[in-house]
Design a protein around this motif. Structure first.
Motif, PDB file in Angstrom:
ATOM      1  N   ASP A 268      11.341  50.277  34.930  1.00 19.62           N
ATOM      2  CA  ASP A 268      12.493  49.797  34.154  1.00 19.62           C
ATOM      3  C   ASP A 268      12.143  49.666  32.670  1.00 19.62           C
ATOM      4  O   ASP A 268      12.965  49.985  31.795  1.00 19.62           O
ATOM      5  CB  ASP A 268      12.958  48.446  34.699  1.00 19.62           C
TER       6      ASP A 268
ATOM      7  N   GLN B  69       9.205  47.133  37.748  1.00 15.76           N
ATOM      8  CA  GLN B  69       9.392  46.578  36.409  1.00 15.76           C
ATOM      9  C   GLN B  69       8.844  47.516  35.330  1.00 15.76           C
ATOM     10  O   GLN B  69       9.431  47.654  34.246  1.00 15.76           O
ATOM     11  CB  GLN B  69       8.712  45.211  36.314  1.00 15.76           C
TER      12      GLN B  69
ATOM     13  N   VAL C 148       7.487  41.206  33.266  1.00 14.69           N
ATOM     14  CA  VAL C 148       6.416  42.157  33.581  1.00 14.69           C
ATOM     15  C   VAL C 148       5.061  41.486  33.426  1.00 14.69           C
ATOM     16  O   VAL C 148       4.150  41.682  34.249  1.00 14.69           O
ATOM     17  CB  VAL C 148       6.516  43.396  32.673  1.00 14.69           C
TER      18      VAL C 148
END
Length: 213
Positions: free
Chosen positions: A72, A69, A15
């Motif tokens: 997630d 990302q 990330v």
């Protein structure tokens, strides 16, 4: 301190990389849109409008990747929170169970102490001495203290049953003698009454013989 030194989770490092790449793409787009900005424009001979469009597409692609990302990461945080909550509940349950075990241990310890200090009635039973019992029953010489005490109590119980049986027999004989004695007393009382009636019936005859002629 650099952000890479603060964030050490391996799942968050991609990330950070995507975020840095997004920042770089934004700077490139700004340099194309505002050449006077304090950003070095990319060296390219293509049409500025096409360059801006291409840069926007690259930026949107990186942003989409960053959003994915980020989503997630949020899901992983939720899962981590859920796992942490479940682990905390399990710890609380185990802690409560441990407290219950401690309480039960203290309770059982108290019960054991009470049993050990209890003045048991069997201790005051007039049992025959151990030596005399073992002389009568040598098969108990290898018995432990508990088994020996049980055997002595059983022996005392059997002896008392024999004595009780003998007492009942004597009681029956006593009752029979009392009944027989009562019958004899009744017979004597009846005989006395018969004698009195006989004497009363003989009085006229006695008076007749007592007359003087």
């Amino acid at each position: 301190m650099a952000i890479s030194e603060i964030v050490t989770d391996s799942s968050l490092l991609p990330v950070l990389q995507t975020s840095a790449e997004t920042q770089e793409q934004c700077k490139k787009l700004l340099s194309l849109l505002n050449p006077t900005a304090d950003v070095s424009p990319p060296e390219s001979s293509e049409n500025p409008a096409l360059a801006v469009s291409r840069q926007q597409k690259q930026l949107f692609a990186v942003l989409a990747q960053l959003r994915g990302q980020n989503r997630d990461a949020i899901f992983r945080v939720r899962d981590t929170k859920q796992s942490t909550a479940e682990a905390r509940q399990e710890i609380d349950r185990l802690h409560l169970q441990l407290q219950n075990l401690y309480y039960e241990q203290r309770h059982l310890t108290g019960e054991i102490a009470a049993c050990e200090s209890y003045d048991h009635k069997y201790l005051s039973l007039p049992l025959i001495p151990v030596e005399e019992f073992l002389a009568l029953y040598p098969e108990h010489k290898e018995s432990n203290e508990h088994e020996l005490m049980i055997a002595r109590i059983n022996h005392e119980h059997a002896e008392r049953e024999k004595l009780e049986q003998a007492r009942q027999e004597l009681l029956k004989r006593k009752q029979a003698l009392i009944a027989e004695n009562k019958k004899r007393k009744d017979d004597l009382a009846s005989l006395d009454q018969d004698l009195e009636r006989f004497i009363d019936a003989a009085k006229p005859i006695q008076k007749l013989f007592e007359k003087e002629y």
